[in-house]
Design an enzyme around this catalytic site. Structure first.
Site, PDB file in Angstrom:
ATOM      1  N   SER A   1     -15.251  48.075  82.265  1.00  0.00           N
ATOM      2  CA  SER A   1     -16.378  48.408  83.146  1.00  0.00           C
ATOM      3  C   SER A   1     -17.472  49.178  82.422  1.00  0.00           C
ATOM      4  O   SER A   1     -18.020  50.163  82.928  1.00  0.00           O
ATOM      5  CB  SER A   1     -15.885  49.202  84.365  1.00  0.00           C
ATOM      6  OG  SER A   1     -16.738  49.009  85.469  1.00  0.00           O
TER       7      SER A   1
ATOM      8  N   SER B   1     -19.068  49.361  90.502  1.00  0.00           N
ATOM      9  CA  SER B   1     -19.028  48.407  89.388  1.00  0.00           C
ATOM     10  C   SER B   1     -18.601  47.003  89.769  1.00  0.00           C
ATOM     11  O   SER B   1     -18.585  46.113  88.904  1.00  0.00           O
ATOM     12  CB  SER B   1     -18.103  48.930  88.287  1.00  0.00           C
ATOM     13  OG  SER B   1     -18.706  50.001  87.603  1.00  0.00           O
TER      14      SER B   1
ATOM     15  N   LYS C   1     -20.839  44.229  88.664  1.00  0.00           N
ATOM     16  CA  LYS C   1     -20.795  43.569  87.360  1.00  0.00           C
ATOM     17  C   LYS C   1     -20.281  42.137  87.443  1.00  0.00           C
ATOM     18  O   LYS C   1     -20.441  41.363  86.492  1.00  0.00           O
ATOM     19  CB  LYS C   1     -19.951  44.406  86.401  1.00  0.00           C
ATOM     20  CG  LYS C   1     -20.642  45.719  86.041  1.00  0.00           C
ATOM     21  CD  LYS C   1     -19.725  46.704  85.352  1.00  0.00           C
ATOM     22  CE  LYS C   1     -20.504  48.005  85.092  1.00  0.00           C
ATOM     23  NZ  LYS C   1     -19.628  49.169  84.919  1.00  0.00           N
TER      24      LYS C   1
END
Length: 355
Positions: free
Chosen positions: A91, A36, A39
């Site tokens: 997240s 993640s 992101k």
């Protein structure tokens, strides 16, 4: 004074950096699944491409992604800013897809833009296939690239504020949702200011962390860790101990002159402060010009390196040397040849060699 011991870390790839300068690292350019932390790039695109007050409607595809605690349903509507908080704090994978579709029309379209953006930031060792970072073939980054992307996140005030936020409440068509930042260092590490956690089976535990102390900002990246928070803590501790060293060369210290046969001379100064554990009175400072440097030169242009050597001749520090003066193009339109450079003392600290 002995240098601090190297950090004891479990990460397969990691680093601690001050700006673009890696203070210590392991496999910093090795491509690895990065989960993640992807992101961060998605967030950068969102703040560039849309008004954060715009409503974002969740598609069937976004709702089917799941993960991150938001659990969006088809038709749910939130502002882009609220989904950005869910993206970076809890997240949320479904928020990543909803935002990607909002700014680019589809996941495929947004990842093309993500890869172009990463390359523009100097993160050329990365390749993204999704906006969320779940394991898929061909999706990877490097510790060095993640540090560069993190610096870009921190340069965006709205993102810097989000990644430093411990908890928040967002509201949309389905009601209110409490978000808690997944980064434990915000609670446990003095001076922590972000940035992004990640975990998948393929990536292992991943964390991009940042902290500020004494006016200095460090970024630590831990990839493939047994415990990424523990590794990031050790990396940041090492970096701050290292920065406690004495100043060997001050930013702006005059190093010498570049002299050209037809365009005159330009004074050269240190582009940044260099620190070390040696006695400043014992080190040797030298200027190494870049090959082929010639007018025209802009003020602030990098023209070579300032090199700090121990009394035994070992290089203990290196940084950019920049032109303090602008120079026009050489007479006749051709590149002038450099016929000399003169090193001179600045504030009594510079010794060294001419070339």
């Amino acid at each position: 004074m002995a240098p601090p011991p190297r950090p004891e870390v479990t990460c397969a790839a990691c680093l601690v950096a001050l700006g673009d300068d890696v203070l210590w690292g392991r496999e910093v350019d090795a491509p690895r699944a990065n989960a993640s932390t992807t992101k961060m790039v998605t967030a950068l695109l969102v703040v560039r491409a849309t008004d954060l007050d715009e409503p974002v409607r969740t598609s069937q595809a976004a709702a089917a992604t799941g993960g991150g605690g938001l659990d969006l349903q088809p038709g749910d509507t939130f502002s882009a800013g609220d989904l950005l908080h869910a993206l970076m704090m809890s997240s949320s994978n479904d928020a990543a897809v909803a935002l990607a579709e909002h700014v680019a029309g589809s996941e495929a379209a947004v990842v093309s833009r993500m890869n172009r953006l990463a390359a523009s930031l100097g993160a050329r060792g990365s390749h993204f296939v999704t906006p969320h970072g779940l394991d898929v073939p061909g999706h990877f980054s490097t510790a060095r690239d993640l540090a560069r992307i993190a610096l870009a996140v921190l340069r965006r005030p709205v993102l810097a504020e989000i990644v430093a936020t411990r908890s928040a409440t967002i509201s949309g068509s389905s009601g209110s949702h409490r978000l808690v930042n997944t980064n434990p260092l915000l609670e446990t590490y003095p001076g922590a200011i972000g940035i992004k956690t990640g975990y998948t089976a393929g990536a292992g535990d991943v964390l991009v962390a940042a902290a500020e102390r004494g006016g200095r900002r460090l970024v630590a990246v831990a990839m493939g860790s047994v415990s990424a928070p523990a590794d990031a803590t050790a990396l940041l501790d090492y970096g701050f101990r290292l920065l406690g060293r004495g100043v060997l060369v001050e930013e702006g210290s005059v190093l010498g002159d570049l002299v050209f046969d037809s365009a005159g001379a330009a004074s050269v100064v240190a582009g940044r402060t260099l620190r070390g554990l040696l006695d400043p009175a014992t080190v040797e400072i030298s200027f190494e010009p870049d090959g082929g440097v010639s007018p025209p030169l802009d003020r602030g242009e990098t023209v070579g390196s300032v090199v700090v050597s121990s009394p035994e001749g070992e290089v203990v520090g290196r940084g950019p040397a920049i032109a303090q003066d602008a120079l026009p193009e050489a007479d006749g339109g051709g590149a002038a040849s450099v016929f000399g450079a003169v090193l001179r003392a600045a504030g009594g600290i510079l010794g060294g060699r001419s070339w």
